[in-house]
Design an enzyme around this catalytic site. Structure first.
Site, mmCIF file in Angstrom:
data_model
loop_
_atom_site.group_PDB
_atom_site.id
_atom_site.type_symbol
_atom_site.label_atom_id
_atom_site.label_comp_id
_atom_site.label_asym_id
_atom_site.label_seq_id
_atom_site.Cartn_x
_atom_site.Cartn_y
_atom_site.Cartn_z
ATOM 1 N N CYS A 50 22.173 -34.840 -23.992
ATOM 2 C CA CYS A 50 21.697 -36.219 -23.843
ATOM 3 C C CYS A 50 22.192 -36.908 -25.575
ATOM 4 O O CYS A 50 21.270 -36.306 -26.290
ATOM 5 C CB CYS A 50 20.297 -36.273 -23.435
ATOM 6 S SG CYS A 50 19.786 -38.179 -23.723
ATOM 7 N N TYR A 84 19.541 -26.241 -26.456
ATOM 8 C CA TYR A 84 20.542 -25.547 -25.626
ATOM 9 C C TYR A 84 21.556 -26.695 -24.995
ATOM 10 O O TYR A 84 21.218 -27.701 -24.755
ATOM 11 C CB TYR A 84 19.709 -24.900 -24.304
ATOM 12 C CG TYR A 84 20.631 -24.459 -23.039
ATOM 13 C CD1 TYR A 84 20.770 -22.864 -23.095
ATOM 14 C CD2 TYR A 84 21.180 -25.198 -22.287
ATOM 15 C CE1 TYR A 84 21.697 -22.511 -22.108
ATOM 16 C CE2 TYR A 84 22.266 -24.676 -21.021
ATOM 17 C CZ TYR A 84 22.237 -23.247 -21.297
ATOM 18 O OH TYR A 84 23.009 -22.828 -20.252
ATOM 19 N N GLY A 93 13.443 -33.269 -33.582
ATOM 20 C CA GLY A 93 12.826 -32.341 -32.626
ATOM 21 C C GLY A 93 13.394 -31.404 -31.840
ATOM 22 O O GLY A 93 13.214 -30.142 -31.721
ATOM 23 N N ASN A 127 11.280 -27.240 -26.087
ATOM 24 C CA ASN A 127 11.872 -28.541 -25.946
ATOM 25 C C ASN A 127 11.480 -29.119 -24.680
ATOM 26 O O ASN A 127 11.882 -30.322 -24.397
ATOM 27 C CB ASN A 127 13.274 -28.099 -26.364
ATOM 28 C CG ASN A 127 13.522 -28.515 -27.582
ATOM 29 O OD1 ASN A 127 12.669 -28.974 -28.474
ATOM 30 N ND2 ASN A 127 14.699 -28.227 -28.070
ATOM 31 N N TYR A 128 11.357 -28.371 -23.409
ATOM 32 C CA TYR A 128 10.683 -29.075 -22.275
ATOM 33 C C TYR A 128 9.326 -29.129 -22.319
ATOM 34 O O TYR A 128 8.631 -28.530 -21.330
ATOM 35 C CB TYR A 128 11.470 -28.536 -21.078
ATOM 36 C CG TYR A 128 13.090 -28.247 -21.094
ATOM 37 C CD1 TYR A 128 13.587 -29.547 -21.557
ATOM 38 C CD2 TYR A 128 13.485 -27.728 -20.353
ATOM 39 C CE1 TYR A 128 14.750 -29.667 -21.489
ATOM 40 C CE2 TYR A 128 15.277 -27.590 -20.338
ATOM 41 C CZ TYR A 128 15.549 -28.747 -20.892
ATOM 42 O OH TYR A 128 17.109 -28.986 -20.795
ATOM 43 N N HIS A 176 12.125 -38.346 -27.928
ATOM 44 C CA HIS A 176 12.375 -37.655 -26.720
ATOM 45 C C HIS A 176 11.361 -36.580 -26.091
ATOM 46 O O HIS A 176 11.541 -35.994 -25.083
ATOM 47 C CB HIS A 176 13.922 -36.895 -26.654
ATOM 48 C CG HIS A 176 15.046 -38.140 -26.087
ATOM 49 N ND1 HIS A 176 14.917 -39.084 -27.114
ATOM 50 C CD2 HIS A 176 15.932 -38.146 -25.210
ATOM 51 C CE1 HIS A 176 15.996 -39.869 -26.694
ATOM 52 N NE2 HIS A 176 16.542 -39.283 -25.634
HETATM 53 P P1 FDA Z 1 10.410 -36.443 -30.740
HETATM 54 O O1 FDA Z 1 11.055 -37.323 -31.810
HETATM 55 O O2 FDA Z 1 9.744 -37.031 -29.756
HETATM 56 O O3 FDA Z 1 10.221 -35.255 -31.526
HETATM 57 C C1 FDA Z 1 9.893 -34.060 -30.639
HETATM 58 C C2 FDA Z 1 8.790 -33.239 -31.378
HETATM 59 O O4 FDA Z 1 9.255 -32.789 -32.756
HETATM 60 C C3 FDA Z 1 7.497 -33.913 -31.761
HETATM 61 O O5 FDA Z 1 6.426 -33.040 -31.948
HETATM 62 C C4 FDA Z 1 7.581 -34.444 -33.316
HETATM 63 O O6 FDA Z 1 6.622 -34.787 -33.910
HETATM 64 C C5 FDA Z 1 8.456 -33.224 -33.932
HETATM 65 N N1 FDA Z 1 9.513 -33.892 -34.842
HETATM 66 C C6 FDA Z 1 10.396 -34.876 -34.570
HETATM 67 N N2 FDA Z 1 11.042 -34.948 -35.871
HETATM 68 C C7 FDA Z 1 10.485 -33.936 -36.560
HETATM 69 C C8 FDA Z 1 10.921 -33.797 -38.135
HETATM 70 N N3 FDA Z 1 11.929 -34.411 -38.713
HETATM 71 N N4 FDA Z 1 10.450 -32.837 -38.651
HETATM 72 C C9 FDA Z 1 9.210 -32.141 -37.800
HETATM 73 N N5 FDA Z 1 8.847 -32.291 -36.835
HETATM 74 C C10 FDA Z 1 9.422 -33.280 -36.205
HETATM 75 N N6 FDA Z 1 16.944 -30.012 -24.730
HETATM 76 C C11 FDA Z 1 17.880 -29.294 -24.542
HETATM 77 O O7 FDA Z 1 17.623 -28.138 -25.326
HETATM 78 N N7 FDA Z 1 19.177 -29.549 -24.110
HETATM 79 C C12 FDA Z 1 19.578 -30.679 -23.470
HETATM 80 O O8 FDA Z 1 20.334 -30.905 -23.037
HETATM 81 C C13 FDA Z 1 18.395 -31.713 -23.639
HETATM 82 N N8 FDA Z 1 18.295 -32.876 -22.958
HETATM 83 C C14 FDA Z 1 17.566 -33.662 -22.769
HETATM 84 C C15 FDA Z 1 17.711 -35.052 -22.197
HETATM 85 C C16 FDA Z 1 16.456 -36.021 -22.085
HETATM 86 C C17 FDA Z 1 16.888 -37.355 -21.744
HETATM 87 C C18 FDA Z 1 15.290 -35.591 -22.802
HETATM 88 C C19 FDA Z 1 14.239 -36.606 -22.674
HETATM 89 C C20 FDA Z 1 15.160 -34.419 -23.477
HETATM 90 C C21 FDA Z 1 16.198 -33.338 -23.510
HETATM 91 N N9 FDA Z 1 16.089 -32.377 -24.109
HETATM 92 C C22 FDA Z 1 17.117 -31.206 -23.953
HETATM 93 C C23 FDA Z 1 14.756 -31.990 -24.649
HETATM 94 C C24 FDA Z 1 14.722 -32.330 -26.197
HETATM 95 O O9 FDA Z 1 15.387 -31.294 -26.732
HETATM 96 C C25 FDA Z 1 13.279 -32.305 -26.585
HETATM 97 O O10 FDA Z 1 12.564 -33.313 -26.205
HETATM 98 C C26 FDA Z 1 13.333 -32.594 -28.233
HETATM 99 O O11 FDA Z 1 12.060 -32.216 -28.826
HETATM 100 C C27 FDA Z 1 13.560 -33.956 -28.565
HETATM 101 O O12 FDA Z 1 13.692 -34.340 -30.208
HETATM 102 P P2 FDA Z 1 13.556 -35.937 -30.566
HETATM 103 O O13 FDA Z 1 13.751 -35.860 -31.967
HETATM 104 O O14 FDA Z 1 14.206 -36.814 -29.627
HETATM 105 O O15 FDA Z 1 11.937 -35.976 -30.084
#
Ligand code: FDA
Length: 531
Positions: A173, A187, A180, A471-472, A111
C-alpha cells in the site's frame, strides 16, 4: 451534624477528581508554554503546533488516519499535534513532555491497525513526522536515506526516478509510512527473493529518551538490532533509515488469476500450500480469498492468485507449468512491465500514472485485522470450513490474505533481527473484516465474526506461541496496562507472539536505553530487567 463514612469517602473522591483535572489542565497549559518557548529558542516557527482551537487541527489529525474504528471508540484525541520541520523541534517536544509528564505518541503514515499512533486512554500529544520525508538515493552504492515521514509510494517513486534496475522490498500500500512499517518488518511482493524491509536497514538516525540524536555507531549494535523490527515506539523516535537497495531486472511479470468454487478453487488453494513457499524465489504467488455473489445469485468463494515474477513471462510459464499446473496459467493472463509499474498494479491502480504513488489522500475505512502463521498445510475440509465463515450472512467485506514465505526468508536466522518469522513457516494469514460508516453501529457483529474465525483457526496454525505479525497489530492478543508500570508478565502475553524468543532481548535492550519507559504504548516493550 453526623457525616456518614461513605459520604466522606465520596467527597474525598470528588475532590481528588477535581484536583487532578485542574492539575492536568494546568500541566497541558504549562506544556504548551514550554513548547512555544523551546521552539523560540531554536528559532523554529510555532505554526507547526496545532491545538483543537486551530482551524486545521481536525484535518491534520484525520489526514493520515486509515482505520476509523479505533478513533470511533472511546480513545482520547491529542490535545496538541506537532508537525516538526526540524529535529530540534522533536527534541523540544521530548524535553517538555518529560517535564510535564504528558505522553508523547509518534506518527508517520498513521496506518497502525489499532490507532496507537493517534489515540490514547490518557492525555497525550502527537509528533507527526509528515514534514520529515526527504529521500536521497545513491545509485553508485545502491543505498538510500529515507526520512520516516515518507510513504512507501514516495520511496518507490523516487528510486524509479533514478534507476530502472534498483528497487526496494517493502509493503504493497503506497500510503503506508516508512516509520511504522520498517520498524515492524515490512513484507511485500519481493519478500521471498529479497526478504523484508527491516532486513535491509544498514544505518539509522534516532532520537532517544534524553533527546540525544544517534546514528548506528553511537547507538550501538544492540539498539540498532532492536529498531529493525522490534516495533515502533519502544526505543525512540526514528528520524531516518539508511537502506540497501536491491537490484532487479528491467522487466517483471504480473498476473492476477481468479478461480471460484466451481472452478476447483478449493483443490487449487489446497495445492497452493504445497507449492508457493517452495517455488522459484523470483516468484511470489499471493492469495486473496473472498466471498462473492456468483452469476446464479448464490455466494461462492473467489480465490485471487495475485503474483509477481522477477523476470520475463517466457521464463515464468515453464516454472508454473512444472510446479503449479493446477492453476492453468497462460501467457494471456500475464503482463510484462517495469517493476515500478507493478507497484501501481498491486496497489490496485492498474493503468494509472505513476503519480498515484505520491497521492497521500486516504481511503477511510472501518476494519479489524488479525494474523497467523501456518506451518502445516490446512486440509481441504479445513478450507471448506473457512469458506463457511466467509459465506456467512452479513459478511461482505471480509478477506483472508495468504502470503507465502520460504525463499530467502528461510535462510535468515530467527535472531538476525527482532522479526522472528523465518524457516518453518509456509505462509502468513492476514484476516481482515471491514464495514461502512452506516454499519458502524453494528461493528461488534463484525468484530465477533473475526474473533470466532480466529478461534476456529487455532487448530491449523502455529502454537506455543501462536505467532502473529507485529505490523498487523492486534490488541486482542494482549496489551500492557494503560497507566503505571508495564509488567513483564503482562507484556509477555503478546510479546512472545510477535517476537518469539527475541522478545527477551528486546526487553533487555529497552531496560538499558529507556529504563523509565518514556516511549510507551499499549504494546510497547517493557523495561524490566530479566537478569
Ligand atoms: P503509524 O504512523 O500509525 O505508526 C505505527 C506504529 O509505529 C505506532 O506505534 C507509531 O507510534 C510507531 N511509529 C511511527 N513512526 C515512528 C517513528 N518515526 N519512530 C518510532 N516509532 C514510530 N504491512 C506489510 O508488512 N505489508 C503490507 O503490504 C502492508 N499493507 C498495508 C496496507 C494498509 C491499507 C494498512 C492500513 C496497513 C498495511 N500494512 C502492511 C501494515 C503496516 O506495515 C503497519 O500498519 C505499519 O505500522 C504502518 O506504519 P505507519 O507509519 O503508516 O503507521
Amino acid at each position: 451534624m453526623q457525616i456518614s463514612g461513605s459520604f466522606l469517602t465520596f467527597s474525598l473522591f470528588l475532590a481528588f477528581i477535581l484536583i487532578s483535572r485542574a492539575s492536568s489542565a494546568h500541566n497541558k497549559n504549562d506544556f504548551l508554554e514550554c513548547l512555544n518557548l523551546q521552539f523560540q529558542k531554536s528559532n523554529s516557527e510555532s505554526d507547526s503546533i496545532y491545538t483543537p482551537q486551530n482551524a486545521s487541527y481536525s484535518s491534520v489529525l484525520q489526514s493520515t488516519i486509515r482505520n476509523l474504528r479505533p478513533a470511533s471508540n472511546s480513545g482520547q484525541r491529542p490535545f496538541v499535534i506537532i508537525t516538526p520541520e526540524h529535529e530540534s523541534q522533536i527534541q523540544a517536544a521530548i524535553y517538555c513532555s518529560k517535564k510535564y509528564g504528558i505522553q508523547l505518541k509518534v506518527r508517520s503514515g498513521g496506518h497502525d491497525y489499532e490507532g496507537l499512533s493517534y489515540i490514547s486512554q490518557t492525555p497525550f500529544f502527537i509528533v507527526d513526522m509528515r514534514n520529515l520525508r526527504s529521500i536521497s538515493i545513491d545509485t553508485e552504492k545502491n543505498t538510500a536515506w529515507v526520512q520516516t515521514g515518507a510513504t512507501l509510494g514516495e520511496l518507490y517513486y523516487t528510486i524509479a526516478e533514478k534507476s530502472k534496475t534498483l528497487a526496494f522490498t517493502a509493503g504493497v500500500c503506497p500510503t503506508v509510512g516508512v516509520g511504522g512499517h520498517f520498524s515492524g518488518g515490512g513484507y511485500g511482493m519481493m519478500s521471498r527473493k529479497h526478504g523484508i524491509a527491516a532486513d535491509h536497514i544498514i544505518d539509522a538516525k534516532l532520537i532517544d529518551a534524553n533527546g540525544q540524536i544517534h546514528d548506528r555507531e553511537s547507538m550501538g549494535e544492540d539498539l540498532f538490532w532492536a529498531i529493525r523490527g522490534g516495533g515502533g515506539t519502544s526505543f525512540g523516535i526514528v528520524l531516518s533509515f539508511k537502506v540497501k537497495l536491491i537490484v532487479i531486472p528491467e522487466t517483471v511479470t504480473v498476473f492476477n488469476v481468479t478461480r471460484t468454487l466451481d472452478q476447483n478453487a478449493t483443490q487449487i488453494v489446497h495445492r497452493w500450500q504445497y507449492v508457493a513457499h517452495k517455488i522459484d524465489e523470483n516468484l511470489l504467488l499471493r492469495l486473496f480469498l473472498r466471498s462473492i455473489n456468483s452469476s446464479n445469485g448464490k455466494r461462492t468463494i473467489r480465490a485471487s492468485f495475485t503474483s509477481l515474477y522477477l523476470g520475463p513471462v517466457d521464463d515464468l510459464l515453464p516454472i508454473m507449468q512444472e510446479k503449479f499446473p493446477e492453476l492453468g496459467l497462460v501467457k494471456e493472463d500475464c503482463t510484462e512491465m517495469p517493476w515500478i509499474e507493478s507497484t501501481v498494479f498491486f496497489a490496485g491502480f492498474r493503468g494509472q500514472s505513476l503519480d498515484v504513488l505520491l497521492n497521500r489522500t486516504q481511503v477511510f475505512v472501518y476494519f479489524k485485522g488479525k494474523s497467523d502463521y501456518v506451518k502445516q498445510p490446512i486440509p481441504e475440509y479445513g478450507l471448506k470450513s473457512i469458506w463457511k465463515f466467509l459465506n456467512e450472512d452479513d459478511v461482505y467485506r471480509a478477506e483472508l490474505q495468504f502470503s507465502p514465505y520460504g525463499g530467502i526468508i528461510d535462510d535468515i536466522p530467527e535472531s538476525e533481527i527482532p522479526f522472528p518469522h523465518r524457516s518453518g513457516n509456509i505462509f502468513m494469514i492476514h484476516y481482515i473484516v471491514g464495514w461502512s460508516e452506516e454499519e458502524n453501529a453494528y461493528s461488534q457483529r463484525h468484530i465477533n465474526w473475526i474473533r470466532r474465525l480466529y478461534s476456529f483457526m487455532a487448530r491449523y496454525v502455529s502454537k506455543s506461541p501462536r505467532e502473529a505479525y507485529f505490523n498487523y497489530r492486534d490488541l486482542d492478543i494482549g496489551m500492557n496496562k494503560i497507566e503505571g508500570n508495564t509488567s513483564y508478565k503482562q507484556a509477555s502475553v503478546w510479546g512472545f507472539k510477535y517476537f518469539n524468543n527475541n522478545f527477551r532481548r528486546l526487553v533487555h535492550i529497552k531496560n538499558k536505553v529507556d529504563p523509565t519507559n518514556f516511549f510507551r504504548n499499549e504494546q510497547s516493550i517493557p523495561p524490566v530487567s530479566l537478569w
